[in-house]
Design a protein around this motif. Structure first.
Motif, mmCIF file in Angstrom:
data_model
loop_
_atom_site.group_PDB
_atom_site.id
_atom_site.type_symbol
_atom_site.label_atom_id
_atom_site.label_comp_id
_atom_site.label_asym_id
_atom_site.label_seq_id
_atom_site.Cartn_x
_atom_site.Cartn_y
_atom_site.Cartn_z
ATOM 1 N N GLN A 37 12.737 6.770 7.054
ATOM 2 C CA GLN A 37 11.633 5.886 6.692
ATOM 3 C C GLN A 37 11.092 6.166 5.293
ATOM 4 O OE1 GLN A 37 8.836 6.305 9.932
ATOM 5 N NE2 GLN A 37 9.921 4.822 11.200
ATOM 6 N N PHE A 38 11.703 7.127 4.606
ATOM 7 C CA PHE A 38 11.258 7.411 3.241
ATOM 8 C C PHE A 38 11.592 6.232 2.331
ATOM 9 C CE2 PHE A 38 11.763 9.060 -1.034
ATOM 10 C CZ PHE A 38 10.568 9.740 -1.191
ATOM 11 N N ASN A 39 10.685 5.924 1.416
ATOM 12 C CA ASN A 39 10.863 4.862 0.419
ATOM 13 C C ASN A 39 10.897 3.468 1.036
ATOM 14 O OD1 ASN A 39 10.901 4.482 -2.389
ATOM 15 N ND2 ASN A 39 13.118 4.139 -2.427
ATOM 16 N N GLN A 40 10.391 3.319 2.271
ATOM 17 C CA GLN A 40 10.385 2.004 2.891
ATOM 18 C C GLN A 40 9.380 1.068 2.239
ATOM 19 O OE1 GLN A 40 12.138 0.201 5.280
ATOM 20 N NE2 GLN A 40 13.622 1.800 4.814
ATOM 21 N N ALA A 100 0.833 -1.205 0.000
ATOM 22 C CA ALA A 100 0.000 0.000 0.000
ATOM 23 C C ALA A 100 0.870 1.258 0.000
ATOM 24 C CB ALA A 100 -0.929 -0.017 1.220
ATOM 25 N N ARG A 101 1.927 1.261 0.798
ATOM 26 C CA ARG A 101 2.821 2.414 0.828
ATOM 27 C C ARG A 101 3.537 2.569 -0.525
ATOM 28 N NH1 ARG A 101 5.731 4.944 4.789
ATOM 29 N NH2 ARG A 101 3.721 4.971 5.853
ATOM 30 N N ALA A 102 3.979 1.464 -1.113
ATOM 31 C CA ALA A 102 4.683 1.536 -2.390
ATOM 32 C C ALA A 102 3.777 2.078 -3.495
ATOM 33 C CB ALA A 102 5.230 0.162 -2.770
ATOM 34 N N LEU A 103 2.518 1.665 -3.511
ATOM 35 C CA LEU A 103 1.594 2.153 -4.532
ATOM 36 C C LEU A 103 1.338 3.648 -4.374
ATOM 37 C CD1 LEU A 103 -0.968 -0.795 -4.686
ATOM 38 C CD2 LEU A 103 0.826 -0.241 -6.338
ATOM 39 N N ALA A 104 1.235 4.093 -3.130
ATOM 40 C CA ALA A 104 1.056 5.533 -2.912
ATOM 41 C C ALA A 104 2.292 6.294 -3.366
ATOM 42 C CB ALA A 104 0.765 5.792 -1.433
ATOM 43 N N ASP A 105 3.457 5.751 -3.078
ATOM 44 C CA ASP A 105 4.698 6.398 -3.529
ATOM 45 C C ASP A 105 4.799 6.382 -5.056
ATOM 46 O OD1 ASP A 105 5.426 6.924 -0.928
ATOM 47 O OD2 ASP A 105 6.833 5.253 -0.770
ATOM 48 N N ARG A 106 4.367 5.294 -5.672
ATOM 49 C CA ARG A 106 4.398 5.214 -7.139
ATOM 50 C C ARG A 106 3.574 6.345 -7.753
ATOM 51 N NH1 ARG A 106 0.719 0.726 -9.638
ATOM 52 N NH2 ARG A 106 -0.755 2.219 -8.742
ATOM 53 N N ASP A 107 2.393 6.577 -7.208
ATOM 54 C CA ASP A 107 1.544 7.638 -7.747
ATOM 55 C C ASP A 107 2.201 9.003 -7.568
ATOM 56 O OD1 ASP A 107 -0.261 5.672 -8.376
ATOM 57 O OD2 ASP A 107 -1.569 6.034 -6.642
ATOM 58 N N PRO A 146 3.865 -4.443 -7.736
ATOM 59 C CA PRO A 146 3.882 -3.267 -8.620
ATOM 60 C C PRO A 146 4.892 -3.477 -9.739
ATOM 61 C CG PRO A 146 3.935 -2.612 -6.306
ATOM 62 C CD PRO A 146 4.140 -4.087 -6.331
ATOM 63 N N GLN A 147 4.460 -3.241 -10.972
ATOM 64 C CA GLN A 147 5.345 -3.530 -12.104
ATOM 65 C C GLN A 147 6.549 -2.591 -12.155
ATOM 66 O OE1 GLN A 147 3.007 -3.097 -15.651
ATOM 67 N NE2 GLN A 147 2.846 -0.857 -15.475
ATOM 68 N N GLU A 148 6.495 -1.491 -11.391
ATOM 69 C CA GLU A 148 7.599 -0.542 -11.374
ATOM 70 C C GLU A 148 8.715 -0.949 -10.408
ATOM 71 O OE1 GLU A 148 3.677 1.325 -12.252
ATOM 72 O OE2 GLU A 148 4.466 0.152 -10.579
ATOM 73 N N ILE A 149 8.521 -2.072 -9.698
ATOM 74 C CA ILE A 149 9.519 -2.545 -8.729
ATOM 75 C C ILE A 149 9.918 -3.967 -9.092
ATOM 76 C CG2 ILE A 149 10.039 -2.974 -6.289
ATOM 77 C CD1 ILE A 149 7.862 -0.997 -5.544
ATOM 78 N N ALA A 150 11.203 -4.245 -9.126
ATOM 79 C CA ALA A 150 11.694 -5.593 -9.390
ATOM 80 C C ALA A 150 12.031 -6.284 -8.076
ATOM 81 C CB ALA A 150 12.932 -5.541 -10.277
ATOM 82 N N LEU A 151 12.133 -7.595 -8.148
ATOM 83 C CA LEU A 151 12.642 -8.355 -7.014
ATOM 84 C C LEU A 151 14.029 -7.852 -6.630
ATOM 85 C CD1 LEU A 151 11.731 -11.913 -8.292
ATOM 86 C CD2 LEU A 151 10.688 -10.794 -6.312
ATOM 87 N N ARG A 152 14.309 -7.870 -5.346
ATOM 88 C CA ARG A 152 15.682 -7.532 -4.935
ATOM 89 C C ARG A 152 16.661 -8.523 -5.543
ATOM 90 N NH1 ARG A 152 18.300 -4.096 -1.933
ATOM 91 N NH2 ARG A 152 20.228 -4.678 -0.857
ATOM 92 N N HIS A 153 16.257 -9.770 -5.649
ATOM 93 C CA HIS A 153 17.087 -10.799 -6.280
ATOM 94 C C HIS A 153 16.201 -11.603 -7.226
ATOM 95 C CE1 HIS A 153 20.197 -10.014 -3.261
ATOM 96 N NE2 HIS A 153 19.266 -10.144 -2.344
#
Length: 687
Positions: free
Chosen positions: A542-545, A311-318, A587-594
């Motif tokens: 805590q930004f971008n967490q 939820a936080r990542a999607l809000a940051d994406r927008d 979210p398609q804008e984020i890849a797996l860390r590995h």
């Protein structure tokens, strides 16, 4: 005999503290040394198994602890070099040694006569008047042999031995392929390609070029310490895309280093291993011997964190997409854009960016900060030694003393990236602490991949780099402070989902104001970190967490799914990856860390297979554990530090980890501490 006399691995080490004579050791020494070590160990095991005396703790368990010392010594040196300073000759030897190591250990761990002795002792354990450490060692020894197949019939043992040999080969090949792709790729950048890049990054890129024989040029490599700063800073969207795609394609290029077929075979063999040992899945097998115990418990934790993080990542994406539009960008946010625009958004919201603080985070000052923290907490002191042989000129060695001034250990720091070193950061040892036959002081190593400064300039660390340094030093302290009798219980010989507690907990001190105020000093002026910049740095933590948590938890969930779903149903690896990511709403804008083909944690060996979640499981504890210092009103409170030393850092594997944590904290950990630390508690409560 002449070969033995000429082989430094087989001779007493006449060096300070009996350390490995790296200046004398050559690749050709290893195979003869391993052959001697294998032979010695087999003879020791056969003597224990054939002992006509009735089994007792001393002639069976203690004898096992004393066996294999030469093998441990040779292997420790070899694997340090393979990881930290490899060469084609060493990698070729590694392929042979990995197979021979499996062939050596299989008959030992499946030795029926030996296991019968261990089993007799285990069944009578309540009658043996053992110390708590001895009781723990007996339980762990019995469990290790049972889980290795010692109780199977001969047909199952033979099949399991063949599987182990093949898995050893596959894990080594996976690691070599990953290193090969990382070594083969780099991107040269000229003066016109440096817009937005900090001077410190350009200097590091020039140093990386020089390492590759390209003096006077500058290159971006596939080391994470090169890729992530480039993606954060470069204004060149085309170059960000090129670097990003190369980074996530490691091991997945359809070339001689491709890891897809290796993954498929590894998963099939792991599933077969689990079923031979009576478990429905490899995850069930692996987690049965962990704090988590079951795949369901792991999934519950990951899902609890996933929902608020997503939820936080999607809000940051927008918000990032809005920023692109505001700047006149006519494109959709892509994965290679996230870090770049996140830095811009952080500057706007928190008036902070990494480039502002990096000049204050010199490598040497952060090493000093880690040492000083250890001195305040545990009474350790560190003195640089120039007389201890090392494997590369960049490696430094410190003698560690306790609060009485007595010798405690040696600590090796190998901090800079180079082509001969695999990517990442890790802790390992050349010798573990024990007291079985007199006090044995440990030799502990930290290896990192930081960018080196050029022209006499110091190496500058990003906040993430500084955190990594403290993380790995927390692991090092787990080895340095170990205070056990038996080598099998020494230092980091604990459950995978407990081993990250000492390291992640130690990260907390790196971001404490009183630590930064002392050690964060400008590399040119020597001025301390300004209060206003410190305040903004702390506010921005805590930004971008959402992003950081999503890329990690998604990797942990993929790991779990790889090892819970039937191997036959997984199919093509990239398709499986996409199916699982779609299932969780990645979210398609984020890849797996590995991505799977570069996921060395779970495919270069099996230590973290079904166990990548361990970092988050441990974070529940580390976030809660640091609260003990906060509640005491002193981040160096001596009473809390003493409990931390006794129950967490010094006890190694001599105690059940849940009991050890409860002894330190006085209770079980509070799960919400993790969400609070990452700034995700509000999303969790809303969900």
């Amino acid at each position: 005999m002449p070969a033995m006399l000429d082989n430094p691995l087989l001779q007493p080490w006449m060096t300070p503290f009996e350390t490995p004579p790296f200046d004398q050791i050559k690749p050709a020494h290893f195979i003869p040394a391993f052959e001697q070590a294998f032979g010695d160990h087999v003879a020791e095991i056969e003597a224990i198994a054939a002992d006509p005396a009735a089994p007792d703790f001393d002639n069976t368990i203690t004898a096992l602890e004393r066996s294999g010392r030469l093998l441990n010594r040779v292997a420790a040196v070899f694997y340090d070099l393979v990881s930290a300073h490899s060469s084609p000759a060493l990698l070729e030897i590694d392929s042979e040694v990995s197979l021979r190591m499996a062939r050596h250990w299989n008959p030992i761990l499946m030795n029926a006569a030996l296991f019968a002795r261990i089993d007799q002792l285990y069944q009578r354990r309540a009658e043996l008047s053992l110390t708590p450490e001895q009781a723990r060692l007996l339980e762990r020894t019995y469990t290790r042999f049972r889980r290795a197949g010692a109780g199977l019939d001969q047909s199952a043992k033979d099949r399991l031995a063949a599987i182990n040999e093949r898995l050893a080969q596959l894990g080594t090949s996976f690691s070599h392929h990953l290193l090969g792709d990382e070594q083969d790729w780099f991107m040269e950048i000229g003066p016109d390609d440096c817009d937005g890049l900090p001077d410190s990054f350009v200097a590091a890129a020039k140093a990386a070029a020089e390492e590759r024989g390209l003096a006077g040029k500058a290159v971006v490599t596939l080391s994470r310490s090169s890729v992530e700063p480039f993606l954060k800073s470069s204004t060149r969207r085309d170059l960000r895309e090129k670097v990003y795609k190369a980074f996530i394609a490691r091991g997945d290029n359809g070339n001689g280093n491709d890891n897809n077929a290796i993954i498929t075979e590894i998963l099939q063999l792991r599933e077969e291993t689990a079923k031979l040992l009576g478990y429905p899945t490899f995850a069930a097998y692996r987690l049965d011997d962990s704090m988590a115990k079951t795949p369901e418990a792991v999934r519950d934790l990951l899902q609890r964190v996933w929902r608020p993080a997503r939820a936080r990542a999607l809000a940051d994406r927008d918000a990032l997409q809005a920023l692109i539009a505001e700047e006149g960008g006519n494109f959709e946010l892509a994965p290679w854009d996230w870090r770049y625009y996140a830095e811009k958004l952080r500057q706007r919201r928190a008036d902070f960016d990494d480039a502002a603080i990096k000049p204050y985070l010199t490598l040497d000052h952060m090493i000093a900060a880690a040492f000083d923290t250890a001195q305040h907490l545990f009474g350790l002191s560190f003195t640089l030694r120039s007389d201890v042989p090392v494997w590369h000129p960049d490696v430094r060695v410190w003698e560690v003393k306790d609060r009485t001034g007595a010798h405690k250990a040696l600590f090796y720091g190998d901090y800079f990236a180079r082509p001969s070193k695999r990517s990442g950061a890790w802790m390992t040892s050349l010798r573990d602490q024990q007291k079985l036959d007199g006090a044995i002081a440990p030799l502990i190593i930290n290896v990192c991949n930081f960018a080196k400064g050029t022209g006499g300039a110091p190496a500058l660390l990003s906040p993430d780099d500084a955190r990594t340094l403290f993380h790995e030093f927390g692991h090092a302290l787990h080895g340095l402070l170990s205070d056990v009798t038996y080598p099998s219980l020494s230092g980091t010989a604990v459950f995978t989902d407990f081993v990250e507690l000492p390291s992640q907990l130690y990260e907390h001190w790196q971001e404490q104001p009183q630590v930064l105020q002392r050690f964060a000093r400008h590399h040119q002026s020597g001025e301390p970190l300004p209060d206003d910049l410190l305040r903004r740095f702390l506010a921005a933590r805590q930004f971008n967490q959402g992003f950081a948590t999503v890329e990690f938890v998604a990797s942990a969930l993929i790991d779990l799914e790889f090892h819970t779903q039937p191997a036959a149903a997984i199919g093509e690896i990239a398709s499986f990856e996409q199916r699982e990511l779609a299932k969780i709403g990645m979210p398609q804008e984020i890849a797996l860390r590995h991505r799977p083909t570069q996921f060395g944690h779970i495919f270069s060996g099996d230590h973290y297979a079904s166990g990548y979640y361990s970092y988050m499981w441990s974070e529940v504890m580390d976030a809660d554990a640091f609260g003990a210092f906060e509640e005491a009103g002193n981040i160096f409170d001596p009473n809390v530090a003493q409990r931390l030393h006794d129950y967490i850092y010094a006890s190694g594997g001599s105690r059940d980890p849940a009991e050890a944590y409860a002894a330190f904290r006085g209770r079980d950990p509070a799960p919400d501490a993790l969400l609070r630390r990452r700034g995700l508690l509000d999303q969790a409560e809303a969900a």
